[in-house]
Scaffold this motif. Structure first.
Motif, PDB file in Angstrom:
ATOM      1  N   TRP A  93       0.860  -1.184   0.000  1.00  0.00           N
ATOM      2  CA  TRP A  93       0.000   0.000   0.000  1.00  0.00           C
ATOM      3  C   TRP A  93       0.896   1.233   0.000  1.00  0.00           C
ATOM      4  O   TRP A  93       1.836   1.308   0.798  1.00  0.00           O
ATOM      5  CB  TRP A  93      -0.907   0.032   1.225  1.00  0.00           C
ATOM      6  N   PHE A  94       0.555   2.173  -0.847  1.00  0.00           N
ATOM      7  CA  PHE A  94       1.318   3.406  -0.981  1.00  0.00           C
ATOM      8  C   PHE A  94       0.347   4.582  -0.892  1.00  0.00           C
ATOM      9  O   PHE A  94      -0.858   4.415  -1.070  1.00  0.00           O
ATOM     10  CB  PHE A  94       2.045   3.434  -2.330  1.00  0.00           C
ATOM     11  N   ARG A  95       0.889   5.742  -0.627  1.00  0.00           N
ATOM     12  CA  ARG A  95       0.040   6.929  -0.633  1.00  0.00           C
ATOM     13  C   ARG A  95       0.824   8.111  -1.187  1.00  0.00           C
ATOM     14  O   ARG A  95       2.051   8.157  -1.125  1.00  0.00           O
ATOM     15  CB  ARG A  95      -0.475   7.249   0.771  1.00  0.00           C
ATOM     16  N   GLN A  96       0.059   9.044  -1.732  1.00  0.00           N
ATOM     17  CA  GLN A  96       0.676  10.256  -2.268  1.00  0.00           C
ATOM     18  C   GLN A  96      -0.213  11.445  -1.959  1.00  0.00           C
ATOM     19  O   GLN A  96      -1.386  11.488  -2.362  1.00  0.00           O
ATOM     20  CB  GLN A  96       0.911  10.143  -3.767  1.00  0.00           C
TER      21      GLN A  96
ATOM     22  N   ALA B  92      -4.385  11.629   1.723  1.00  0.00           N
ATOM     23  CA  ALA B  92      -3.640  11.304   0.511  1.00  0.00           C
ATOM     24  C   ALA B  92      -4.506  10.413  -0.372  1.00  0.00           C
ATOM     25  O   ALA B  92      -5.556   9.927   0.055  1.00  0.00           O
ATOM     26  CB  ALA B  92      -2.333  10.578   0.851  1.00  0.00           C
ATOM     27  N   VAL B  93      -4.021  10.197  -1.590  1.00  0.00           N
ATOM     28  CA  VAL B  93      -4.567   9.125  -2.418  1.00  0.00           C
ATOM     29  C   VAL B  93      -3.793   7.858  -2.082  1.00  0.00           C
ATOM     30  O   VAL B  93      -2.561   7.868  -2.081  1.00  0.00           O
ATOM     31  CB  VAL B  93      -4.456   9.454  -3.914  1.00  0.00           C
TER      32      VAL B  93
ATOM     33  N   GLN C 251      -9.184   8.047  -2.545  1.00  0.00           N
ATOM     34  CA  GLN C 251      -8.873   9.243  -1.756  1.00  0.00           C
ATOM     35  C   GLN C 251      -9.252   9.022  -0.303  1.00  0.00           C
ATOM     36  O   GLN C 251     -10.371   8.586   0.009  1.00  0.00           O
ATOM     37  CB  GLN C 251      -9.633  10.449  -2.303  1.00  0.00           C
ATOM     38  N   VAL C 252      -8.334   9.358   0.579  1.00  0.00           N
ATOM     39  CA  VAL C 252      -8.599   9.384   2.013  1.00  0.00           C
ATOM     40  C   VAL C 252      -8.372  10.806   2.498  1.00  0.00           C
ATOM     41  O   VAL C 252      -7.292  11.370   2.296  1.00  0.00           O
ATOM     42  CB  VAL C 252      -7.680   8.413   2.774  1.00  0.00           C
ATOM     43  N   THR C 253      -9.386  11.384   3.112  1.00  0.00           N
ATOM     44  CA  THR C 253      -9.291  12.740   3.635  1.00  0.00           C
ATOM     45  C   THR C 253      -9.642  12.715   5.113  1.00  0.00           C
ATOM     46  O   THR C 253     -10.724  12.241   5.494  1.00  0.00           O
ATOM     47  CB  THR C 253     -10.243  13.685   2.891  1.00  0.00           C
TER      48      THR C 253
END
Length: 126
Positions: free
Chosen positions: A36-39, A92-93, A121-123
């Motif tokens: 799992w990655f996020r940006q 992040a996404v 998307q996580v906000t």
């Protein structure tokens, strides 16, 4: 051809929880390491967590240790990321990624992954 689809993102208040899912089709995940990655906007892609093909080996970024848990259900061809105690900095996404078949080890290096989902998307905001 392996395809990955993430789901479970959304808007959550600080301190809340979300569970992301990464569902695969077109091929099996059970002989692949998964990450799992996020940006976040303006930031580099970050390796959040990974899990080996067997599920016995996992790794986490220091920023999420103790709050996030990665797991997999090979019978459902799905990998999960349980995210608790969410913070605004987690916004992040989020992407899941799979390694090539028979590359079973866990790594948070994005260059080790060949298949990527479209992101969710996580906000985290009040």
């Amino acid at each position: 051809q392996l395809q990955l689809v993430e789901s479970g993102g959304g808007l959550v208040q600080p301190g809340g929880s979300l569970r992301l899912s990464c569902a695969a089709s077109g091929s099996t995940l059970n002989l692949r390491g998964i990450g799992w990655f996020r940006q976040a906007p303006g930031k580099d892609r970050e390796g959040v967590s990974c899990i080996s093909a067997s599920g016995r080996s996992t790794d986490y970024a220091d920023s999420v240790k103790g709050r996030f848990t990665i797991s997999r259900d090979n019978t459902k061809n799905t990998v999960y990321l349980q995210m608790n105690s969410l913070e605004p900095e987690d916004t992040a996404v989020y992407y899941c990624a799979a390694r090539r078949n028979l590359q079973t080890l866990c790594t948070r290096d994005p260059t080790s992954y060949d298949y990527w989902g479209q992101g969710t998307q996580v906000t985290v905001s009040s």
